[in-house]
Design a protein around this motif. Sequence first.
Motif, mmCIF file in Angstrom:
data_model
loop_
_atom_site.group_PDB
_atom_site.id
_atom_site.type_symbol
_atom_site.label_atom_id
_atom_site.label_comp_id
_atom_site.label_asym_id
_atom_site.label_seq_id
_atom_site.Cartn_x
_atom_site.Cartn_y
_atom_site.Cartn_z
ATOM 1 N N GLY A 131 -12.164 20.695 23.866
ATOM 2 C CA GLY A 131 -12.413 19.435 23.546
ATOM 3 C C GLY A 131 -12.718 18.554 24.744
ATOM 4 N N VAL A 132 -13.194 17.347 24.909
ATOM 5 C CA VAL A 132 -13.209 16.617 26.248
ATOM 6 C C VAL A 132 -12.343 15.662 26.394
ATOM 7 C CG1 VAL A 132 -15.733 16.913 25.789
ATOM 8 C CG2 VAL A 132 -14.546 15.145 24.718
ATOM 9 N N GLY A 133 -12.330 15.288 27.598
ATOM 10 C CA GLY A 133 -11.243 14.248 28.216
ATOM 11 C C GLY A 133 -9.728 14.866 28.002
ATOM 12 N N ALA A 134 -8.925 13.851 27.455
ATOM 13 C CA ALA A 134 -7.448 14.243 27.183
ATOM 14 C C ALA A 134 -7.523 15.501 26.257
ATOM 15 C CB ALA A 134 -6.888 13.235 26.623
ATOM 16 N N MET A 135 -8.130 15.762 25.435
ATOM 17 C CA MET A 135 -7.917 16.929 24.462
ATOM 18 C C MET A 135 -8.436 18.171 25.174
ATOM 19 S SD MET A 135 -6.723 15.768 21.847
ATOM 20 C CE MET A 135 -6.687 17.150 20.788
ATOM 21 N N SER A 136 -8.779 18.319 26.450
ATOM 22 C CA SER A 136 -9.223 19.406 27.057
ATOM 23 C C SER A 136 -7.693 19.924 27.512
ATOM 24 C CB SER A 136 -10.014 19.257 28.256
ATOM 25 O OG SER A 136 -9.592 18.401 29.116
ATOM 26 N N TYR A 137 -6.907 19.319 27.867
ATOM 27 C CA TYR A 137 -5.393 19.613 28.199
ATOM 28 C C TYR A 137 -4.330 19.625 27.137
ATOM 29 C CZ TYR A 137 -7.347 18.782 32.790
ATOM 30 O OH TYR A 137 -8.328 18.733 33.899
ATOM 31 N N ALA A 138 -4.806 19.578 26.013
ATOM 32 C CA ALA A 138 -3.944 19.558 24.593
ATOM 33 C C ALA A 138 -3.144 20.775 24.593
ATOM 34 C CB ALA A 138 -4.812 19.191 23.557
ATOM 35 N N VAL A 139 -3.834 21.824 25.049
ATOM 36 C CA VAL A 139 -2.929 23.207 24.692
ATOM 37 C C VAL A 139 -1.910 23.264 25.649
ATOM 38 C CG1 VAL A 139 -4.597 24.207 26.319
ATOM 39 C CG2 VAL A 139 -3.344 25.555 24.435
ATOM 40 N N LEU A 140 -2.067 22.759 26.793
ATOM 41 C CA LEU A 140 -1.077 22.719 27.809
ATOM 42 C C LEU A 140 0.257 21.700 27.516
ATOM 43 C CD1 LEU A 140 -3.097 22.700 31.184
ATOM 44 C CD2 LEU A 140 -1.684 24.634 30.159
ATOM 45 N N ALA A 141 -0.322 20.708 27.006
ATOM 46 C CA ALA A 141 0.877 19.716 26.666
ATOM 47 C C ALA A 141 1.512 20.090 25.320
ATOM 48 C CB ALA A 141 0.080 18.489 26.089
ATOM 49 N N LEU A 142 0.814 21.028 24.530
ATOM 50 C CA LEU A 142 1.306 21.682 23.205
ATOM 51 C C LEU A 142 2.395 22.565 23.702
ATOM 52 C CD1 LEU A 142 1.583 22.067 19.885
ATOM 53 C CD2 LEU A 142 -0.139 23.758 20.494
ATOM 54 N N ILE A 143 2.050 23.345 24.538
ATOM 55 C CA ILE A 143 3.073 24.531 25.080
ATOM 56 C C ILE A 143 4.549 23.683 25.523
ATOM 57 C CG2 ILE A 143 3.371 26.283 26.670
ATOM 58 C CD1 ILE A 143 0.504 27.232 26.307
ATOM 59 N N VAL A 144 4.361 22.595 26.382
ATOM 60 C CA VAL A 144 5.362 21.955 27.049
ATOM 61 C C VAL A 144 6.135 21.386 25.974
ATOM 62 C CG1 VAL A 144 5.965 20.238 28.537
ATOM 63 C CG2 VAL A 144 4.181 21.871 29.271
ATOM 64 N N VAL A 145 5.440 20.419 25.358
ATOM 65 C CA VAL A 145 6.317 19.764 24.203
ATOM 66 C C VAL A 145 6.677 20.392 23.165
ATOM 67 C CG1 VAL A 145 6.014 17.776 22.634
ATOM 68 C CG2 VAL A 145 5.097 17.605 24.828
ATOM 69 N N GLY A 146 6.131 21.588 22.836
ATOM 70 C CA GLY A 146 6.465 22.740 21.740
ATOM 71 C C GLY A 146 7.704 23.501 22.211
ATOM 72 N N ALA A 147 7.806 23.809 23.466
ATOM 73 C CA ALA A 147 8.814 24.915 23.868
ATOM 74 C C ALA A 147 10.064 24.043 24.734
ATOM 75 C CB ALA A 147 7.934 25.767 24.763
ATOM 76 N N VAL A 148 9.870 22.959 25.006
ATOM 77 C CA VAL A 148 11.028 22.406 25.804
ATOM 78 C C VAL A 148 12.192 22.172 25.192
ATOM 79 C CG1 VAL A 148 11.465 20.531 27.106
ATOM 80 C CG2 VAL A 148 9.704 21.927 28.014
ATOM 81 N N PRO A 149 12.043 21.531 23.640
ATOM 82 C CA PRO A 149 13.243 21.289 23.181
ATOM 83 C C PRO A 149 13.934 22.411 22.537
ATOM 84 C CG PRO A 149 11.539 19.878 22.184
ATOM 85 C CD PRO A 149 10.911 20.847 23.286
ATOM 86 N N ALA A 150 13.505 23.414 22.288
ATOM 87 C CA ALA A 150 14.001 24.825 21.964
ATOM 88 C C ALA A 150 14.501 25.436 22.913
ATOM 89 C CB ALA A 150 12.909 25.792 21.406
ATOM 90 N N ALA A 151 14.126 25.466 24.334
ATOM 91 C CA ALA A 151 14.681 25.942 25.383
ATOM 92 C C ALA A 151 15.823 25.106 25.737
ATOM 93 C CB ALA A 151 13.647 26.022 26.679
ATOM 94 N N LEU A 152 15.926 23.787 25.643
ATOM 95 C CA LEU A 152 17.181 23.064 25.688
ATOM 96 C C LEU A 152 18.319 23.344 24.811
ATOM 97 C CD1 LEU A 152 15.488 19.531 26.590
ATOM 98 C CD2 LEU A 152 16.462 21.212 28.036
ATOM 99 N N VAL A 153 17.922 23.868 23.551
ATOM 100 C CA VAL A 153 18.878 24.134 22.344
ATOM 101 C C VAL A 153 19.397 25.470 23.036
ATOM 102 C CG1 VAL A 153 19.135 24.929 20.275
ATOM 103 C CG2 VAL A 153 17.832 22.899 20.574
ATOM 104 N N LEU A 154 18.692 26.450 23.654
ATOM 105 C CA LEU A 154 19.050 27.506 24.006
ATOM 106 C C LEU A 154 19.989 27.511 25.263
ATOM 107 C CD1 LEU A 154 15.874 29.938 23.676
ATOM 108 C CD2 LEU A 154 18.148 30.239 22.545
ATOM 109 N N ARG A 155 19.452 26.463 26.186
ATOM 110 C CA ARG A 155 20.448 26.405 27.263
ATOM 111 C C ARG A 155 21.605 25.638 26.944
ATOM 112 N NH1 ARG A 155 18.400 24.656 33.027
ATOM 113 N NH2 ARG A 155 20.397 24.040 34.053
#
Length: 116
Positions: free
Chosen positions: A84-108
């Motif tokens: 994508g262009v603009g903000a959507m070009s970084y969407a995969v990085l945001a998906l990885i962070v927002v998708g993984a952090v809550p599960a990592a916090l549950v594990l922690r």
Amino acid sequence: MLGVLAVDGVLTALASAFLLPLRLGSVPLPVSMLISGAVNAALVWAALQCTPSIRVAALPLWTWLATVLGLTFGGPGNDLVFGGVGAMSYAVLALIVVGAVPAALVLRGAQSVRDR
């Protein structure tokens, strides 16, 4: 049961990746990131109920991450899932962070409870 949760991690990654470019008019609305984070946290919590091992309970998170990272590569016709262009070009990085952090916090949290 852990195998089913691992498959659910893959399905969650596929759904969140393909719904990531969702738009409301001309405004990107990547709500699949938030849903993916909540589902991943729930999957990890369910895995913690099935096994005493923190490492094994992280299996749904690992399958989710592997699937998202696998989708970053081009397909047979050089088709890309993420782009994508603009903000959507970084969407995969945001998906990885927002998708993984809550599960990592549950594990922690589970690790800190078990360390007591």
